[in-house]
Design an enzyme around this catalytic site. Structure first.
Site, PDB file in Angstrom:
ATOM      1  N   PRO A   1       0.821  -1.222   0.000  1.00 28.28           N
ATOM      2  CA  PRO A   1       0.000   0.000   0.000  1.00 28.28           C
ATOM      3  C   PRO A   1       0.845   1.259   0.000  1.00 28.28           C
ATOM      4  CG  PRO A   1       0.045  -0.951   2.191  1.00 28.28           C
ATOM      5  CD  PRO A   1       0.832  -1.877   1.303  1.00 28.28           C
ATOM      6  N   CYS A   2       1.613   1.442  -1.049  1.00 26.54           N
ATOM      7  CA  CYS A   2       2.515   2.583  -1.098  1.00 26.54           C
ATOM      8  C   CYS A   2       1.728   3.895  -1.139  1.00 26.54           C
ATOM      9  CB  CYS A   2       3.430   2.472  -2.318  1.00 26.54           C
ATOM     10  SG  CYS A   2       2.666   1.692  -3.746  1.00 26.54           S
ATOM     11  N   HIS A   3       0.431   3.823  -1.442  1.00 29.04           N
ATOM     12  CA  HIS A   3      -0.393   5.042  -1.509  1.00 29.04           C
ATOM     13  C   HIS A   3      -0.704   5.560  -0.106  1.00 29.04           C
ATOM     14  CE1 HIS A   3      -3.169   1.554  -1.540  1.00 29.04           C
ATOM     15  NE2 HIS A   3      -3.794   2.279  -0.627  1.00 29.04           N
TER      16      HIS A   3
END
Length: 90
Positions: free
Chosen positions: A53-55
């Site tokens: 979940p780099c966001h």
DNA sequence: GAGGAATGGCTGG
DNA sequence: CCAGCCATTCCTC
């Protein structure tokens, strides 16, 4: 894949839905408080962008920051997860 | 708020 | 080891 990158991934994966942390925060948890940019680089070069979940990783002040798939997608995902978190907590 | 410099790790030579 | 890269952060004006 480097030890630092693995640390970053694990930290990012530890961020709950609807929550966002700053690069500095992740860098600190990764073991390198000042490696905020190294964190971004690790996320950009991440092997599994779908399971990471780099966001949920944003810049300080609440800015969206960057995103491998496009900053606009990042905002959408953030908003979506925010709704999901609300639903879970409801 | 905008612009310039610094930081820290990764890759390639 | 050295130079270049990067999705930031801090300092100064």
């Amino acid at each position: 894949m480097t030890p630092f990158a693995v640390r970053v991934y694990k930290v990012v994966l530890g961020i709950p839905i609807g929550q966002v942390r700053s690069y500095k925060w992740v860098a600190r948890k990764a073991g390198s408080p000042g490696a905020c940019r190294a964190v971004g680089q690790a996320l950009k070069r991440n092997p599994y962008p779908l399971i990471i979940p780099c966001h949920r990783v944003v810049k300080s002040g609440g800015g969206a920051g960057g995103y491998a798939l496009g900053g606009d997608k990042k905002r959408l995902l953030l908003d979506l997860e925010k709704k999901i978190a609300k639903c879970l907590g409801d």
